[in-house]
Design a protein around this motif. Structure first.
Motif, PDB file in Angstrom:
ATOM      1  N   SER A 153       0.829  -1.207   0.000  1.00  0.00           N
ATOM      2  CA  SER A 153       0.000   0.000   0.000  1.00  0.00           C
ATOM      3  C   SER A 153       0.863   1.257   0.000  1.00  0.00           C
ATOM      4  O   SER A 153       0.486   2.273  -0.595  1.00  0.00           O
ATOM      5  N   ALA A 154       2.038   1.199   0.653  1.00  0.00           N
ATOM      6  CA  ALA A 154       2.953   2.340   0.629  1.00  0.00           C
ATOM      7  C   ALA A 154       3.429   2.616  -0.791  1.00  0.00           C
ATOM      8  O   ALA A 154       3.526   3.779  -1.214  1.00  0.00           O
ATOM      9  N   VAL A 155       3.732   1.558  -1.530  1.00  0.00           N
ATOM     10  CA  VAL A 155       4.147   1.713  -2.920  1.00  0.00           C
ATOM     11  C   VAL A 155       3.017   2.352  -3.732  1.00  0.00           C
ATOM     12  O   VAL A 155       3.242   3.285  -4.522  1.00  0.00           O
ATOM     13  N   LEU A 156       1.797   1.886  -3.510  1.00  0.00           N
ATOM     14  CA  LEU A 156       0.658   2.427  -4.249  1.00  0.00           C
ATOM     15  C   LEU A 156       0.441   3.901  -3.921  1.00  0.00           C
ATOM     16  O   LEU A 156       0.150   4.715  -4.813  1.00  0.00           O
ATOM     17  N   LYS A 157       0.609   4.285  -2.658  1.00  0.00           N
ATOM     18  CA  LYS A 157       0.446   5.687  -2.272  1.00  0.00           C
ATOM     19  C   LYS A 157       1.508   6.562  -2.929  1.00  0.00           C
ATOM     20  O   LYS A 157       1.224   7.699  -3.344  1.00  0.00           O
ATOM     21  N   SER A 158       2.731   6.049  -3.033  1.00  0.00           N
ATOM     22  CA  SER A 158       3.780   6.802  -3.719  1.00  0.00           C
ATOM     23  C   SER A 158       3.440   6.977  -5.198  1.00  0.00           C
ATOM     24  O   SER A 158       3.676   8.040  -5.783  1.00  0.00           O
ATOM     25  N   ILE A 159       2.903   5.926  -5.801  1.00  0.00           N
ATOM     26  CA  ILE A 159       2.493   6.009  -7.203  1.00  0.00           C
ATOM     27  C   ILE A 159       1.428   7.092  -7.375  1.00  0.00           C
ATOM     28  O   ILE A 159       1.509   7.948  -8.274  1.00  0.00           O
ATOM     29  N   PHE A 160       0.417   7.096  -6.507  1.00  0.00           N
ATOM     30  CA  PHE A 160      -0.660   8.076  -6.625  1.00  0.00           C
ATOM     31  C   PHE A 160      -0.143   9.500  -6.380  1.00  0.00           C
ATOM     32  O   PHE A 160      -0.682  10.461  -6.939  1.00  0.00           O
ATOM     33  N   HIS A 161       0.877   9.638  -5.540  1.00  0.00           N
ATOM     34  CA  HIS A 161       1.449  10.957  -5.262  1.00  0.00           C
ATOM     35  C   HIS A 161       2.042  11.578  -6.532  1.00  0.00           C
ATOM     36  O   HIS A 161       1.857  12.774  -6.789  1.00  0.00           O
ATOM     37  N   PHE A 162       2.732  10.768  -7.318  1.00  0.00           N
ATOM     38  CA  PHE A 162       3.397  11.279  -8.525  1.00  0.00           C
ATOM     39  C   PHE A 162       2.549  11.138  -9.784  1.00  0.00           C
ATOM     40  O   PHE A 162       2.702  11.922 -10.717  1.00  0.00           O
ATOM     41  N   PHE A 163       1.690  10.134  -9.787  1.00  0.00           N
ATOM     42  CA  PHE A 163       0.885   9.855 -10.986  1.00  0.00           C
ATOM     43  C   PHE A 163      -0.581   9.714 -10.585  1.00  0.00           C
ATOM     44  O   PHE A 163      -1.147   8.607 -10.602  1.00  0.00           O
ATOM     45  N   PRO A 164      -1.240  10.818 -10.203  1.00  0.00           N
ATOM     46  CA  PRO A 164      -2.626  10.728  -9.721  1.00  0.00           C
ATOM     47  C   PRO A 164      -3.588  10.128 -10.743  1.00  0.00           C
ATOM     48  O   PRO A 164      -4.628   9.577 -10.361  1.00  0.00           O
ATOM     49  N   GLU A 165      -3.242  10.200 -12.006  1.00  0.00           N
ATOM     50  CA  GLU A 165      -4.111   9.608 -13.026  1.00  0.00           C
ATOM     51  C   GLU A 165      -4.194   8.090 -12.915  1.00  0.00           C
ATOM     52  O   GLU A 165      -5.108   7.460 -13.457  1.00  0.00           O
ATOM     53  N   ARG A 166      -3.272   7.493 -12.206  1.00  0.00           N
ATOM     54  CA  ARG A 166      -3.251   6.046 -12.055  1.00  0.00           C
ATOM     55  C   ARG A 166      -4.245   5.543 -10.999  1.00  0.00           C
ATOM     56  O   ARG A 166      -4.447   4.334 -10.859  1.00  0.00           O
ATOM     57  N   GLU A 167      -4.864   6.460 -10.267  1.00  0.00           N
ATOM     58  CA  GLU A 167      -5.825   6.032  -9.250  1.00  0.00           C
ATOM     59  C   GLU A 167      -7.015   5.300  -9.856  1.00  0.00           C
ATOM     60  O   GLU A 167      -7.675   4.528  -9.175  1.00  0.00           O
ATOM     61  N   VAL A 168      -7.297   5.539 -11.125  1.00  0.00           N
ATOM     62  CA  VAL A 168      -8.471   4.921 -11.745  1.00  0.00           C
ATOM     63  C   VAL A 168      -8.226   3.478 -12.156  1.00  0.00           C
ATOM     64  O   VAL A 168      -9.188   2.733 -12.380  1.00  0.00           O
ATOM     65  N   ASP A 169      -6.945   3.058 -12.269  1.00  0.00           N
ATOM     66  CA  ASP A 169      -6.718   1.722 -12.811  1.00  0.00           C
ATOM     67  C   ASP A 169      -5.603   0.923 -12.127  1.00  0.00           C
ATOM     68  O   ASP A 169      -5.284  -0.191 -12.564  1.00  0.00           O
ATOM     69  N   THR A 170      -5.011   1.457 -11.053  1.00  0.00           N
ATOM     70  CA  THR A 170      -3.877   0.785 -10.438  1.00  0.00           C
ATOM     71  C   THR A 170      -4.224   0.360  -9.012  1.00  0.00           C
ATOM     72  O   THR A 170      -4.755   1.162  -8.235  1.00  0.00           O
ATOM     73  N   THR A 171      -3.934  -0.903  -8.679  1.00  0.00           N
ATOM     74  CA  THR A 171      -4.379  -1.497  -7.422  1.00  0.00           C
ATOM     75  C   THR A 171      -3.300  -2.389  -6.825  1.00  0.00           C
ATOM     76  O   THR A 171      -2.306  -2.728  -7.481  1.00  0.00           O
ATOM     77  N   VAL A 172      -3.547  -2.784  -5.583  1.00  0.00           N
ATOM     78  CA  VAL A 172      -2.733  -3.806  -4.923  1.00  0.00           C
ATOM     79  C   VAL A 172      -3.374  -5.168  -5.164  1.00  0.00           C
ATOM     80  O   VAL A 172      -4.581  -5.334  -4.971  1.00  0.00           O
ATOM     81  N   LYS A 173      -2.587  -6.116  -5.604  1.00  0.00           N
ATOM     82  CA  LYS A 173      -3.053  -7.510  -5.661  1.00  0.00           C
ATOM     83  C   LYS A 173      -2.442  -8.234  -4.462  1.00  0.00           C
ATOM     84  O   LYS A 173      -1.233  -8.426  -4.405  1.00  0.00           O
ATOM     85  N   TRP A 174      -3.302  -8.573  -3.504  1.00  0.00           N
ATOM     86  CA  TRP A 174      -2.841  -9.244  -2.293  1.00  0.00           C
ATOM     87  C   TRP A 174      -1.999 -10.456  -2.657  1.00  0.00           C
ATOM     88  O   TRP A 174      -2.335 -11.186  -3.587  1.00  0.00           O
ATOM     89  N   PRO A 175      -0.876 -10.694  -1.960  1.00  0.00           N
ATOM     90  CA  PRO A 175      -0.410  -9.909  -0.816  1.00  0.00           C
ATOM     91  C   PRO A 175       0.628  -8.847  -1.166  1.00  0.00           C
ATOM     92  O   PRO A 175       0.907  -7.994  -0.345  1.00  0.00           O
ATOM     93  N   ASN A 176       1.217  -8.873  -2.376  1.00  0.00           N
ATOM     94  CA  ASN A 176       2.358  -7.959  -2.562  1.00  0.00           C
ATOM     95  C   ASN A 176       2.705  -7.683  -4.027  1.00  0.00           C
ATOM     96  O   ASN A 176       3.875  -7.623  -4.374  1.00  0.00           O
TER      97      ASN A 176
END
Length: 251
Positions: free
Chosen positions: A83-106
């Motif tokens: 989730s930390a990686v995903l938050k960093s992605i959204f910080h720099f690339f907010p457009e990715r919030e619509v299609d980028t996710t975490v697939k459990w577990p990592n």
């Protein structure tokens, strides 16, 4: 208990390395250190798998921390790192919030294809976990090998601007440290799990997996406070998965 989280001033940049995880595990490298490499020749994945960096703009990162074993669930740490990686992605690339996710577990997915993987390796000694966190992200590339075209893609549509990779690594350090701090507060854990489930590839999905030497199929209910994936099977049985099996798949 003294926690050793990542420190921005303990960063390293390598032109090439066999594995950043193996490099940073050397006893001469202090806790709090982190490293990014331009090239990795023998990247490690989970189990016997390897991590293959793709494209012209990959992130190849490892960090080394020390945490109390009494207060941390390793499966939960793994999903919080993701989730930390995903938050960093959204910080720099907010457009990715619509299609980028975490697939459990990592893993990190864009749509139904993988763009990133996380490998958390730990050693237990005298009540503490010595943890190495390896992260690979494929930001941009012009080509994907044929065997991976149905499985992998890139996070970005264009090459990274100059300096973005370094800035991303520094933001990632902040988000990784915060993810560990959050694990020490049960109330924050529950809040973060809600965020993770909202950004989960498996949310409401039906999956099939091997469990206790048999194949089961069921709907994903969520992730519990230990980081286990909760499944309700077709027969009404509620099960907890600690990890994926080689036969794990989304229906």
């Amino acid at each position: 208990m003294e926690y050793r989280l990542l420190k921005s001033e303990l960063g390293h940049r390598l032109a090439t390395v066999t594995s950043t995880n193996e490099w940073i595990r050397d006893v001469s490298i202090p806790f709090g250190s982190w490293v990014i490499a331009d090239e990795q020749t023998a990247g490690k994945g989970r189990g016997q798998n390897v991590w293959q960096s793709l494209g012209e703009d990959p992130l190849i990162f490892s960090g080394k921390i020390r945490i109390s074993a009494a207060e941390i669930s390793l499966p939960l740490l793994s999903i919080f790192v993701s989730s930390a990686v995903l938050k960093s992605i959204f910080h720099f690339f907010p457009e990715r919030e619509v299609d980028t996710t975490v697939k459990w577990p990592n893993d990190i997915y864009r749509g139904d294809k993988k763009v990133g993987g996380i490998l958390v390796q730990s050693e237990f000694t005298n009540g503490v976990f010595d943890v190495v966190v390896g992260i690979g992200l494929n930001f941009f590339g012009s080509n994907i090998p044929d065997p991976l075209k149905d499985k992998a893609t890139f996070l970005c549509e264009k090459p990274l601007e100059e300096g973005i990779l370094e800035r991303f690594a520094n933001q990632l350090i902040v988000d990784l440290n915060q993810s560990v701090i959050s694990l020490l507060d049960q109330g924050q854990v529950l809040k973060d799990l809600v965020w993770i489930e909202d950004h989960s590839l498996l949310k409401h999905k039906v999956i099939e997996t091997e469990w206790e030497s048999r194949m089961v199929r069921g709907r994903v209910l969520g992730i519990d406070e230990l980081g286990f994936l909760l499944i309700m099977t077709e027969t009404g049985e509620k099960i907890e998965l600690m990890d994926t099996s080689p036969k794990f798949r989304i229906i």
